[in-house]
Design an enzyme around this catalytic site. Structure first.
Site, PDB file in Angstrom:
ATOM      1  N   TRP A 102      48.954  45.534  12.647  1.00  0.00           N
ATOM      2  CA  TRP A 102      47.840  46.656  12.821  1.00  0.00           C
ATOM      3  C   TRP A 102      48.108  47.875  11.887  1.00  0.00           C
ATOM      4  CZ3 TRP A 102      43.623  44.967  14.661  1.00  0.00           C
ATOM      5  CH2 TRP A 102      43.480  43.672  15.537  1.00  0.00           C
ATOM      6  N   ASP A 172      49.030  54.849  17.104  1.00  0.00           N
ATOM      7  CA  ASP A 172      48.270  53.544  17.829  1.00  0.00           C
ATOM      8  C   ASP A 172      48.946  53.079  19.171  1.00  0.00           C
ATOM      9  OD1 ASP A 172      46.831  51.511  18.641  1.00  0.00           O
ATOM     10  OD2 ASP A 172      46.841  50.450  16.457  1.00  0.00           O
ATOM     11  N   LYS A 196      43.899  46.258  26.587  1.00  0.00           N
ATOM     12  CA  LYS A 196      45.287  45.548  26.895  1.00  0.00           C
ATOM     13  C   LYS A 196      45.687  46.167  28.312  1.00  0.00           C
ATOM     14  CE  LYS A 196      45.114  44.271  22.227  1.00  0.00           C
ATOM     15  NZ  LYS A 196      45.073  44.934  21.151  1.00  0.00           N
TER      16      LYS A 196
HETATM   17  C1  LIG Z   1      44.306  45.027  19.707  1.00  0.00           C
HETATM   18  C2  LIG Z   1      44.773  46.246  18.804  1.00  0.00           C
HETATM   19  C3  LIG Z   1      44.049  46.870  17.858  1.00  0.00           C
HETATM   20  C4  LIG Z   1      42.775  46.428  17.700  1.00  0.00           C
HETATM   21  O1  LIG Z   1      41.811  46.886  18.612  1.00  0.00           O
HETATM   22  P1  LIG Z   1      40.386  46.769  18.517  1.00  0.00           P
HETATM   23  O2  LIG Z   1      39.975  47.399  19.821  1.00  0.00           O
HETATM   24  O3  LIG Z   1      39.998  45.368  18.314  1.00  0.00           O
HETATM   25  O4  LIG Z   1      39.770  47.380  17.448  1.00  0.00           O
HETATM   26  C5  LIG Z   1      44.621  47.758  17.171  1.00  0.00           C
HETATM   27  N1  LIG Z   1      45.916  48.390  17.079  1.00  0.00           N
HETATM   28  C6  LIG Z   1      46.759  47.451  18.017  1.00  0.00           C
HETATM   29  C7  LIG Z   1      48.320  47.898  18.049  1.00  0.00           C
HETATM   30  C8  LIG Z   1      46.237  46.590  18.783  1.00  0.00           C
HETATM   31  O5  LIG Z   1      47.074  45.898  19.776  1.00  0.00           O
END
Ligand SMILES: *Cc1c(COP(=O)(O)O)cnc(C)c1O
Length: 359
Positions: A102, A172, A196
């Site tokens: 990511w 993030d 999540k």
């Molecule tokens: C799942 C995830 C993403 C992607 O998220 P989307 O909502 O599908 O764009 C980005 N960064 C991390 C750390 C993730 O776990």
């Protein structure tokens, strides 16, 4: 009907209490005679839901008043673009710490917007660890330093963050927001897709320090300018109303449990159950992450051969465990144990791991 033992990486389990509450209010939300999906986003009942979700998140993460809380669409993936669009000033550099797939994607998008580079990386070690904090030295022309606090695919997590930075720290937190208390004042901007730890997919939370909004340029497309959403309580256009309602229910549930500190305690217990089994298995199960970088949210491991891994996954599936397949880039197994995964389900999984190993 039996509920699945859900170890999906995301979207994933929601608290049962939340699903039941939503079911109860499905046909008639709070005396309106409507499902939340059926009401105007400009109506009083929805504005209340929106405000409650905002203030609950502020309460649970102890967000200072000089931060905006925004509810956006486009997932964490759109934040890979919006962060540099709004914060990466001309002549400056976006600095990225690479700790997994990511963060690589975040860097790739930033390079399309402006100048961005790697501040530190553990790619050479197949992302088994978080880099040491003193190896991270943002350059003088840095606009911000970007990190990914939990690496969903590799199963690593930051357990301390860079201190005394001269530039804003951007994080993030898609896969570990609200898994533990955080000091928001150490960050310039935090973003997280909700699917999540916070609710369903379709909504992304952004927490941004107000003074950083001064960097946004008037030439930005309206919807990609943080100020648009900050100035309109995230109601500039039609928001994902149902997702915001479910977010509110998840936050109420988290609050009722005792908030971030209480969640951290349960999360530590859950993670320890699986890591202990890995460590006590004498090499039957091998953890991917180095011990000091282990994630509380995603436990990644392999068995000694592909055959053993396949047999483990097949039998786990038969027993009702869902989502244990590791990501293709790591292989093996991954148990995602976000806030809403009950400890009883983790105990069941560990019982199965022991039983399979013994046999
Ligand atoms: C799942 C995830 C993403 C992607 O998220 P989307 O909502 O599908 O764009 C980005 N960064 C991390 C750390 C993730 O776990």
């Amino acid at each position: 009907m039996e509920r699945a033992f859900n170890f999906n990486a995301g979207p994933t389990a929601l608290p049962e209490a939340v699903l039941k509450k939503a079911e109860k209010e499905w046909m008639n939300y709070n005396g309106t005679g409507m499902n939340v999906m059926e009401m105007s986003h400009r109506s009083k009942p929805f504005e209340e839901i929106n405000n409650q979700a905002n203030s609950l998140l502020r309460k649970l993460l102890n967000i200072p008043d000089d931060y905006e809380v925004l509810f956006l669409q486009g997932g964490a993936s759109l934040q890979f673009t919006m962060v540099p669009m709004n914060l990466l000033e001309e002549g400056k550099t976006g600095q990225y710490v690479l700790t997994g797939a990511w963060s690589e994607k975040a860097l790739k998008e930033a390079k399309k917007i402006g100048h961005a580079e790697v501040a530190a990386s553990t790619k050479d070690g197949n992302y088994k660890a978080i880099p040491s904090l003193d190896s991270i030295q943002p350059s003088k022309d840095a606009a911000y330093l970007h990190i990914t606090t939990n690496n969903t695919i590799f199963g690593t997590q930051w357990h301390s963050t860079p201190e005394n930075l001269e530039v804003p720290l951007v994080a993030d937190m898609s896969s570990d927001i609200l898994c533990r208390p955080i000091d928001v004042s150490k960050f310039g901007l935090i973003y997280a897709g909700a699917q999540k730890n916070l609710g369903p997919s379709g909504i992304t939370v952004v927490i941004v320090k107000k003074d950083l909004l001064e960097r946004s340029k008037d030439s930005l497309p309206t919807m990609l300018d943080y100020r648009t959403h900050a100035n309109n309580s995230s109601l500039y256009n039609t928001p994902p109303t149902l997702a915001i309602y479910l977010l509110k229910l998840v936050l109420e549930w988290a609050d009722s449990l005792g908030g971030a500190a209480a969640l951290e305690k349960i999360n530590r217990e859950k993670a320890a159950l699986i890591y202990n089994e890995i460590d006590e298995s004498g090499g039957f199960y091998n953890g991917h992450a180095e011990k000091d970088s282990r994630s509380l949210m995603n436990v990644t491991f392999t068995l000694n051969s592909q055959e053993a891994t396949d047999a483990f996954l097949a039998e786990a599936k038969e027993r009702g465990f869902t989502g244990l397949n590791g990501h293709r880039s790591v292989g093996g197994c991954r148990a995602s144990i976000y806030n809403a995964v009950p400890i009883e389900h983790v105990e069941k999984l560990v019982q199965f791991m022991k039983e399979f190993r013994t046999r």
